[in-house]
Design an enzyme around this catalytic site. Structure first.
Site: not given
Ligand SMILES: NC(=O)c1ccc[n+]([C@@H]2O[C@H](COP(=O)([O-])OP(=O)(O)OC[C@H]3O[C@@H](n4cnc5c(N)ncnc54)[C@H](OP(=O)(O)O)[C@@H]3O)[C@@H](O)[C@H]2O)c1
Length: 345
Positions: A102, A215, A219
């Site tokens: 976590d 957010y 970053k």
């Molecule tokens: N999608 C985009 O457009 C985008 C763009 C730029 C950067 N990002 C970055 O990419 C990364 C992954 O995001 P994603 O788009 O794949 O979103 P996502 O599908 O919401 O995945 C986020 C992941 O982080 C986990 N997480 C959140 N809080 C946590 C905690 N306290 N402890 C452990 N795990 C935790 C979530 O676990 P749970 O399933 O248990 O909640 C999930 O596995 C993030 O850092 C995000 O900021 C995304």
């Protein structure tokens, strides 16, 4: 709102559109054979797809670091199913382990790092777990973006680094740790960091916080901290680990799950349909960040479209350098307080 000037905003909008619409992200082909790789937040979204690529590329052991073990087990089965019968997967399916983590809980992060310290080797880590929310919430008294995207991520970097150094020295293979940041950092309003007192106290105070701006700000902060860590740990025989931050670009994941109102949802839906990458494509950029072929120039840098990104105002302007310096001074002292010895490299 952003602290960028209009020309900077226009430049970055053009860069963003070029990246999303015109820049192909190739399927990774690097050889991860025999390597052990950690991916945080890998039960879904970009982390899951990055882990799937790593399995295809022959990683010996993949550790899915997840908040909920059952979700991690389901992800592991899903990855193994996609390896099964896949002629591209060398040496059969990898070992996939699911470990609890976590990122908002410093105790959980310390236990995780302690366990990782007992691994035979640790070649790479993708620190991908992150949150985006419009609600002001706190974890252990720390605002949630700050807790997960910054404090948890940098603390885990510090705690994994000794193991990765030792592993690199023993195997002769350079270690790679990347943090999944966001190009939204270029649009962040860094004026919230300006205070005569404690920046952390200000960010943890709901009365003085702009949570909808948090957010992108988180970053920026994680990039400031990783760049600082990279400069404290230059690449040499004692510390042969590349530290970087990357953006996957805008991807169609559940990161935007928070209620942003009907208008916000509609806008995001249209924008993502027009511009968004799939998580499979976004996951390729995560693999690039830990590729064995990554060159030393990536150390302390921000990666976009599988390249080192040019610097922007929030990263390298004179005000930003000054803010980054004040942030790092306070933040590294804070990390020492919550986990004594973690920044003694
Ligand atoms: N999608 C985009 O457009 C985008 C763009 C730029 C950067 N990002 C970055 O990419 C990364 C992954 O995001 P994603 O788009 O794949 O979103 P996502 O599908 O919401 O995945 C986020 C992941 O982080 C986990 N997480 C959140 N809080 C946590 C905690 N306290 N402890 C452990 N795990 C935790 C979530 O676990 P749970 O399933 O248990 O909640 C999930 O596995 C993030 O850092 C995000 O900021 C995304």
């Amino acid at each position: 709102m952003t602290s960028m000037t209009l020309p900077d905003q226009l430049r970055w909008t053009a860069t963003f559109l070029r990246s999303q619409l015109l820049t192909p992200i190739p399927t990774p082909t690097s050889n991860f054979s025999g390597q052990t790789v950690i991916v945080t937040g890998s039960n879904t979204g970009l982390g899951l797809e990055a882990a799937r690529h790593l399995a295809r590329l022959g990683a010996g052991k993949i550790i899915l670091a997840v908040r909920t073990l059952a979700k991690g087990e389901a992800a592991a089965q899903d990855i193994l199913r996609s390896c099964h019968g896949n002629a591209d997967v060398p040496d059969g399916a990898p070992t996939i382990e699911v470990w609890q983590l976590d990122m908002s809980d410093t105790h959980s992060i310390r236990s995780f790092a302690e366990r990782a310290g007992k691994l035979e080797r640790l070649d790479a880590a993708v620190l991908n777990a992150g949150i985006l929310t419009y609600k002001f919430e706190t974890q252990e008294g720390v605002e949630s973006h700050l807790a997960v995207n910054v404090v948890g991520t940098v603390l885990l970097t510090c705690l994994l680094l000794p193991k990765m150094r030792e592993s690199a020295a023993r195997t002769g293979l350079r270690g790679r740790l990347t943090v999944v940041g966001s190009d939204m950092m270029y649009m962040a309003d860094t004026r919230e960091l300006q205070t005569d007192g404690s920046i952390i106290a200000k960010l943890n105070d709901p009365a003085r916080s702009q949570v909808k701006q948090r957010y992108p700000l988180s970053k920026v902060l994680v990039f400031y901290s990783l760049r600082e860590l990279a400069s404290r740990c230059p690449l040499d025989d004692a510390s042969d680990v590349i530290l970087s931050v990357l953006t996957p670009g805008a991807c169609k994941s559940d990161i935007f799950r928070d209620d942003m109102g009907a208008l916000g949802r509609m806008f995001m839906g249209v924008a993502m349909a027009a511009l968004g990458r799939s998580t499979e494509v976004g996951g390729r950029t995560l693999v690039f960040g830990v590729s064995p072929d990554l060159t030393a120039e990536a150390h302390g840098r921000f990666l976009m479209d599988n390249k080192i990104a040019p610097n922007g105002t929030n990263v390298d302007g004179p005000t930003s350098r000054e803010l980054a310096g004040r942030w790092n001074e306070e933040f590294f002292a804070y990390l020492e307080k919550i986990s004594p010895g973690c920044t003694a490299f």
